[in-house]
Design an enzyme around this catalytic site. Structure first.
Site, short mmCIF file in Angstrom:
data_model
loop_
_atom_site.label_atom_id
_atom_site.label_comp_id
_atom_site.label_asym_id
_atom_site.label_seq_id
_atom_site.Cartn_x
_atom_site.Cartn_y
_atom_site.Cartn_z
N ALA A 205 14.67 51.53 -3.79
CA ALA A 205 14.75 52.49 -4.89
C ALA A 205 15.68 53.63 -4.46
O ALA A 205 15.32 54.80 -4.47
CB ALA A 205 13.37 53.01 -5.30
N HIS B 208 19.28 58.54 0.45
CA HIS B 208 19.47 57.34 1.28
C HIS B 208 20.95 57.11 1.55
O HIS B 208 21.35 56.77 2.67
CB HIS B 208 18.93 56.10 0.55
CG HIS B 208 17.46 56.13 0.22
ND1 HIS B 208 16.99 56.23 -1.06
CD2 HIS B 208 16.36 56.05 1.02
CE1 HIS B 208 15.67 56.20 -1.06
NE2 HIS B 208 15.26 56.11 0.19
N LYS C 7 13.78 65.08 5.18
CA LYS C 7 12.86 65.15 4.03
C LYS C 7 11.45 64.76 4.48
O LYS C 7 10.47 65.36 4.06
CB LYS C 7 13.37 64.22 2.94
CG LYS C 7 12.35 63.65 2.01
CD LYS C 7 12.18 64.51 0.83
CE LYS C 7 11.05 64.15 -0.11
NZ LYS C 7 10.46 62.85 -0.02
N VAL D 56 18.68 65.93 1.14
CA VAL D 56 19.60 65.99 0.01
C VAL D 56 18.78 66.36 -1.24
O VAL D 56 17.70 65.79 -1.46
CB VAL D 56 20.31 64.64 -0.19
CG1 VAL D 56 21.25 64.68 -1.38
CG2 VAL D 56 21.05 64.25 1.09
P1 AMP Z 1 12.13 56.01 2.01
O1 AMP Z 1 12.87 54.92 1.29
O2 AMP Z 1 11.54 57.03 1.11
O3 AMP Z 1 11.19 55.46 3.04
O4 AMP Z 1 13.24 56.80 2.82
C1 AMP Z 1 14.09 56.14 3.72
C2 AMP Z 1 14.82 57.17 4.55
O5 AMP Z 1 15.58 58.02 3.70
C3 AMP Z 1 13.86 58.06 5.34
O6 AMP Z 1 14.42 58.32 6.63
C4 AMP Z 1 13.82 59.31 4.51
O7 AMP Z 1 13.50 60.47 5.23
C5 AMP Z 1 15.23 59.36 3.99
N1 AMP Z 1 15.30 60.18 2.77
C6 AMP Z 1 14.55 60.03 1.65
N2 AMP Z 1 14.85 61.01 0.76
C7 AMP Z 1 15.78 61.79 1.35
C8 AMP Z 1 16.49 62.97 0.95
N3 AMP Z 1 16.28 63.55 -0.24
N4 AMP Z 1 17.38 63.51 1.82
C9 AMP Z 1 17.59 62.94 3.03
N5 AMP Z 1 16.97 61.82 3.45
C10 AMP Z 1 16.08 61.26 2.63
#
Ligand code: AMP
Length: 288
Positions: free
Chosen positions: A33, A38, A150, A181
């Site tokens: 998603a 990401h 985040k 971000v």
């Molecule tokens: P997730 O798919 O939510 O498990 O996130 C995958 C990676 O993307 C993790 O390392 C999160 O910390 C990073 N991530 C998710 N949202 C953000 C954001 N807004 N800014 C920076 N990194 C993010």
């Protein structure tokens, strides 16, 4: 970009990518998603390594029994297109049985940094995160891995695990944290933001604003930590949030602090609006 779904295909594809010359590989783990947060991780990874491997796996072990595992958005084809457009070389997208075959029995638990904050609100969550990230590190053997600030506590858990289990050079040379971000109004990008109704989405902008004000007031010494936290709590309540926690911690140990020392600190919050749980965090006294 190649998409692989079995460990055997992953190994073959990785051997090809590495070649004889020892090309450097960066790993970007995700649950899919995908959004600009990401993709920013992917861009950083591309800048630092020869090839980027992204993973998409909605990890059941990091969801509690009453959490949103089934509802979590899944859109592999759209995600793959975004990753390909960003120049990702390889997408590792195992299904649950490829990651956890029958008989899987191991749990990785990082004491200390896992325990407060989201660890208290979501029992077992960080065991699930540590277990899957250790597996991803072993499966991909990346030179470096990228994670978002985040999820600040998650980053601390992974750094602690890497230190404790010697996943440092030459195994994983670097674990790189990337700043959060945000949307134009400051809301941290998250796959869960799509759960918000238009009214909840409008109200959600209060969260980063209140947090930024508190971080600044504490940094400037204008309010003690307890008062700044109470102000955030009030502002969130007025905006319709139910607070999970608001905490000021040492940025490294994540131990709660009542007053600033000469060390980096962090303010972290988790709060629910409607059925959606949002988290955010910001630096305090970043100049130290
Ligand atoms: P997730 O798919 O939510 O498990 O996130 C995958 C990676 O993307 C993790 O390392 C999160 O910390 C990073 N991530 C998710 N949202 C953000 C954001 N807004 N800014 C920076 N990194 C993010």
């Amino acid at each position: 970009m190649q998409t692989v779904k079995t460990l055997q295909m992953l190994r073959t594809a990785l051997a090809q990518l590495r070649g004889g010359s020892g090309a450097r590989i960066a790993l970007v783990p995700t649950m899919g998603a995908l959004h600009e947060g990401h993709l920013t991780l992917v861009r950083r990874a591309r800048a630092e390594a020869d090839h980027v491997v992204a993973s998409i796996f909605v990890n059941p072990k990091q969801f509690g029994p009453n959490e949103d595992l089934d509802a979590y958005p899944r859109q592999l084809a759209a995600d793959a297109a975004m990753l390909e457009a960003e120049g990702v070389a390889l997408l590792w997208a195992p299904d649950v049985t490829a990651m956890y075959p029958p008989g899987f029995a191991t749990n990785v638990s990082v004491a200390g940094v896992s325990e407060g904050l989201c660890g208290a609100a979501r029992p077992g969550h960080f065991d699930g995160v540590a277990t899957v990230v250790l597996k991803l590190f072993n499966q991909v053997a990346p030179d470096m891995a990228f994670f978002g600030e985040k999820d600040f506590q998650q980053l601390a858990v992974i750094r602690a695990m890497a230190r404790d289990l010697d996943l440092t050079a030459p195994h994983v040379e670097a674990i790189i944290g990337v700043p959060t971000v945000r949307e134009a109004d400051g809301l941290a990008m998250s796959s869960r933001n799509r759960y918000l109704s238009p009214e909840e989405r409008a109200a959600a902008a209060v969260l980063p604003r209140a947090l930024a004000d508190a971080a600044q007031t504490i940094t400037d010494g204008l309010q003690p930590v307890w008062l700044a936290k109470a102000v955030v709590e009030d502002e969130l309540q007025i905006a319709g949030f139910r607070l999970d926690y608001i905490e000021v911690v040492d940025a490294e140990t994540l131990a709660p602090i009542e007053a600033l020392a000469d060390r980096p600190a962090r303010i972290l919050v988790a709060a629910r609006i409607g059925g959606t749980r949002l988290i955010d965090n910001m630096a305090i006294n970043p100049a130290v």
